[in-house]
Scaffold this active site. Structure first.
Site, short mmCIF file in Angstrom:
data_model
loop_
_atom_site.label_atom_id
_atom_site.label_comp_id
_atom_site.label_asym_id
_atom_site.label_seq_id
_atom_site.Cartn_x
_atom_site.Cartn_y
_atom_site.Cartn_z
N GLU A 29 -7.01 -0.68 5.25
CA GLU A 29 -6.94 -0.78 3.79
C GLU A 29 -6.28 -2.09 3.35
OE1 GLU A 29 -4.85 2.95 3.30
OE2 GLU A 29 -6.62 3.89 2.41
N ARG B 52 -1.82 19.89 -0.75
CA ARG B 52 -2.74 20.08 -1.88
C ARG B 52 -3.78 21.13 -1.52
NH1 ARG B 52 -4.28 13.92 -2.54
NH2 ARG B 52 -2.35 13.32 -1.54
N HIS C 35 -9.67 6.97 -1.96
CA HIS C 35 -9.64 6.33 -0.64
C HIS C 35 -10.70 5.23 -0.54
CE1 HIS C 35 -7.81 10.34 0.76
NE2 HIS C 35 -6.84 9.45 0.68
N ARG D 158 -2.09 -1.86 -4.20
CA ARG D 158 -3.09 -0.80 -4.25
C ARG D 158 -2.74 0.12 -5.40
NH1 ARG D 158 -3.52 4.20 -0.04
NH2 ARG D 158 -5.29 5.22 -1.04
N ASN E 74 0.86 -1.18 0.00
CA ASN E 74 0.00 0.00 0.00
C ASN E 74 0.90 1.23 0.00
OD1 ASN E 74 -1.87 1.99 0.46
ND2 ASN E 74 -2.55 1.23 2.45
#
Lengths: 412, 360
Positions: free
Chosen positions: A390, A244, A182, A93, A11
């Site tokens: 995840e 961001r 996500h 991922r 991941n």
């Protein structure tokens, strides 16, 4: 070696790489047998990059230069080999599968080609995942591999929420629309949170805030399926993130380019790498540093950054409460979501209009490793702080792909 | 006689208000447009007052309505580059008629002034601080309309509605969250392109697209044109399209999609603004009198049934006055208002005159 499959999953975060090995039995129950995490990958700074391993109750920390994700992956794979941990399959991922991939897929040559075509969709994330895939093929050749997509969970977003009203010619040519991200995290929470709250997963409405140290987003989830996500065509939009900018007037980008004669690459780099918390506060992209530097005085840019972060989060929570017609639960997850009580407290302040009331004491003492109910007893909306998993979702997807392949093989 | 100007590139709209009745026109803004208007007016001798709408007053023009002086004209010139196509028309109109009619009253009507004191955490973008300092922040929009709606609500409720969500439905729809007369949120950003899609503008989209289009060989001027004049309702309908076209409930598929997207965006932003206000005391929805917004208002309010909002089943088309359309047991009153823009601008000018009277 026990019966069943040993599935290794990678991941990639923006500055971290997480690796876990799960043992999946025939009933698809996944048990964690090994985990490793590379920290500060590709980060220049005072603190050194390092690797952390956990296996059979032992943990180890190795300080080592990690200039990129591929190097980190190589180090971890070599460690796994040296410890003789069995691996049958590798799961990756992949952040942005665009219109090419609506679900997880076993990687073969043609899939690899289409993955390459997805690079422009997420020019920062996708190449990193590809480099780790290449490293796995080199270091552990012959192992089957598969990819799991963050965008896949969001394929249930309805057209009125994903459509970008731009001219049809460019909409179709470039596949412009909202995708949402996500997804692995949301998939886990969409299942685990209702179970914890005794809500029927197929009859519940939730807003989930995935607040990471790098990227963050919010999702509206109805009956276990995504209805909207704050990110857009790329992971640049939505919440204010560490570097961001999040939501911004598209005209501002054109204005900057034309007025200041900025190159497109520099502009995109500025909005992606030098904006967000870092842009506002000026000295750090780390919310913890920023919270520690709030002075409350005039020209308090740390205070402004925190205020903006929370305000935009609240706006998205309000938006998604409205589009779902009220909610049963609000969940905070991922690093900031679980470890930062102040962000949760501020986001839930003055939200009684929709039936949300926090138990401030429970919130401040919420567990950093387990799910905690943090809403007040008389709150109509249940509020949870809950770590996401995840990697577990990636492993489960692998087990599902194997089962499907075996079913297909026996059918033939 | 009052002459009003409102730039709407590529045109300039103008209106002559005489004995309370408004006579509206539009002229293409190409060389000689001022003379064309003068000819249409058959001379300007009777014009005593001229009002000019300024769509973005930047950080310096902070009064919704005020007389134009030499000094404010210089400030106006300074904010042309924030919204060049609109503001340059306002400036050109001011310069022309101030010279032609030096003895008339010249009044500036600024559509961003209402938002001049937005809290900085609402106003700023999360971009490097140096850009924010250069004025690259959110300015809000339709301030004259939202402040007008706020005042009407205050008069009607006797000040009971301290927090309102004001929803303007038009070809440039937008929302404002207002508390105690001050806006706390807006859906309009640096320009009207941000926020809810308009008849031709894209609304919120991922700016990554702009850089990708540039890399694919489009110029910024073409990208600008695509996003500002070929997007929005028209892009989804596949043909030029106005709000009146999509307010109709049963429509062909392109229009139906535009309607769904539009409704969704309004509900979404209303929720965001409710969060910014910690709930509201009233909703007010306003539009031009020519639009029948009631069916659409019903759908918006239906989305907020979970908050206990109930509309009167028989409430019909708004007759022009502010009108309550919610039931007595609704958790929050909902008002609709049909508001002609020229009439509203004219009343702003009257309010300035009244204020002066009062000061004397």
């Amino acid at each position: 070696m026990k019966k069943g499959q040993y599935i290794l999953v990678f991941n990639c975060g923006s500055s971290s790489l997480s690796c876990k090995i799960f043992h999946c039995d025939e009933a698809a129950n996944a048990e964690l047998v090994f985990s490793a995490k590379a920290h500060r990958v590709g980060v220049e700074g005072k603190e050194a990059s390092f690797l952390q391993y956990q296996i059979a109750g032992i943990s180890a920390k190795v300080v080592v230069p990690l200039p990129d994700h591929r190097t980190a992956a190589r180090q971890i794979l070599e460690y796994i080999r040296s410890r003789n941990v069995p691996v049958n399959m590798i799961g990756h991922r992949f952040v942005h599968g665009g219109d090419f991939f609506k679900e997880s897929v076993i990687i073969d040559r043609s899939v690899m080609e289409r993955l390459q075509q997805c690079v422009p969709l997420a020019p920062i994330h996708n190449p990193v995942s590809l480099s780790v895939m290449h490293e796995c093929r080199k270091t552990m050749p012959g192992l089957p591999a598969y990819a799991v997509f963050d965008t896949a969970f969001h394929t249930t977003i309805p057209d009125y929420a994903y459509t970008y009203p731009v001219p049809q010619s460019i909409r179709e040519r470039f596949h412009y629309r909202k995708y949402g991200f996500h997804g692995l995290s949301y998939k886990y929470i969409a299942r685990a949170a209702p179970a914890l709250l005794n809500l029927p997963a197929d009859k519940s409405k939730m807003v989930v805030c995935h607040l990471g140290t790098g990227g963050s987003s919010v999702s509206a989830i109805r009956n276990g399926a995504s209805r909207d996500n704050s990110m857009g065509y790329s992971p640049l939009m939505g919440l204010l993130m560490s570097t961001r900018c999040g939501d911004i007037d598209p005209m501002l980008a054109i204005y900057l380019a034309v007025t200041y004669d900025m190159r497109p690459d520099d502009l995109l780099n500025m909005l992606t790498e030098k904006s967000g918390l870092l842009g506002v506060a000026g000295f750090s992209s780390d919310l913890r540093d920023i919270i520690g530097s709030v002075t409350g005085q005039e020209d308090d840019r740390a205070g402004l950054a925190l205020c903006m972060y929370v305000h935009r989060l609240k706006k998205y929570i309000g938006s998604f409460v409205a589009v779902l017609g009220g909610i049963d639960a609000l969940v905070f997850t991922d690093d900031i979501g679980v470890t930062n009580w102040l962000v949760r407290e501020k986001a839930c302040e003055a939200m009684q209009w929709c039936g949300l009331k926090l138990d401030r004491k429970a919130n401040r003492s919420a567990s950093l490793t387990d799910a905690t109910l943090i809403s007040a007893a008389d709150s109509r909306i249940k509020v949870l702080s809950m770590p996401t998993r995840e990697e577990l979702i990636i492993a489960e997807e692998g087990a599902r792909l194997i089962a499907r392949r075996e079913a297909n093989d026996s059918a033939v | 006689m009052i002459l009003l100007f409102d730039p709407a590139p590529p045109c300039i709209q103008w209106c002559l208000v005489r004995n309370g009745s408004a006579d509206a026109h539009a002229v293409e803004a190409k060389a000689g447009w001022q003379e064309k208007i003068t000819a249409d007016l058959d001379g300007c001798g009777h014009v005593k007052t001229i009002g000019y709408v300024l769509h973005n007053g930047g950080d310096t023009i902070r009064d919704a309505v005020g007389p134009i002086t030499k000094e404010s004209l210089a400030r106006l010139a300074d904010c042309v580059n924030l919204l060049p196509e609109h503001n340059s028309l306002t400036l050109a109109a001011c310069r022309h008629w101030m010279e032609c009619l030096p003895n008339a009253r010249h009044i500036l009507l600024c559509d961003t002034a209402f938002f001049a004191h937005l809290p900085s955490h609402v106003r700023d973008y999360a971009v490097p601080h140096a850009l924010t300092r250069r004025g690259l922040h959110r300015y809000g929009g339709s301030g004259l309309g939202h402040e007008w709606a706020w005042k009407q609500i205050q008069a009607l409720t006797g000040g009971a509605a301290r927090k309102i969500v004001s929803i303007h439905l038009g070809n440039h729809s937008n929302l404002a969250a207002i508390q105690d007369g001050h806006p706390l949120e807006t859906t309009v950003g640096f320009t009207h392109l941000e926020g809810i899609m308009s008849a031709e503008g894209c609304g919120d989209i991922d700016p990554t697209i702009i850089f990708q289009l540039k890399a694919a060989g489009f110029t910024y001027s073409i990208i600008n044109r695509m996003l500002s004049t070929q997007s929005g309702f028209s892009a989804l309908a596949g043909k030029p399209c106005q709000l009146s076209d999509i307010l109709v409930q049963s429509s062909p598929s392109g229009l139906a999609l535009a309607r769904r997207v539009f409704l969704y965006q309004i509900v979404k932003y209303t929720g965001a603004l409710l969060a910014a206000l910690d709930g509201a005391d009233a909703f007010v929805l306003h539009s031009a009198p020519s639009l029948d917004i009631m069916p659409f208002v019903r759908e918006i309010c239906q989305a907020f049934a979970f908050l206990g909002i109930r509309l009167q089943p028989e409430a019909g088309r708004c007759n022009g006055m502010l009108q309550q359309v919610s039931t007595a047991d609704s958790a929050m009153p909902v008002f609709v208002m049909a508001c002609d823009r020229w009439t509203m601008l004219n009343r702003w000018i009257q309010s300035l005159a009244n204020k002066k009277e009062h000061a004397k």
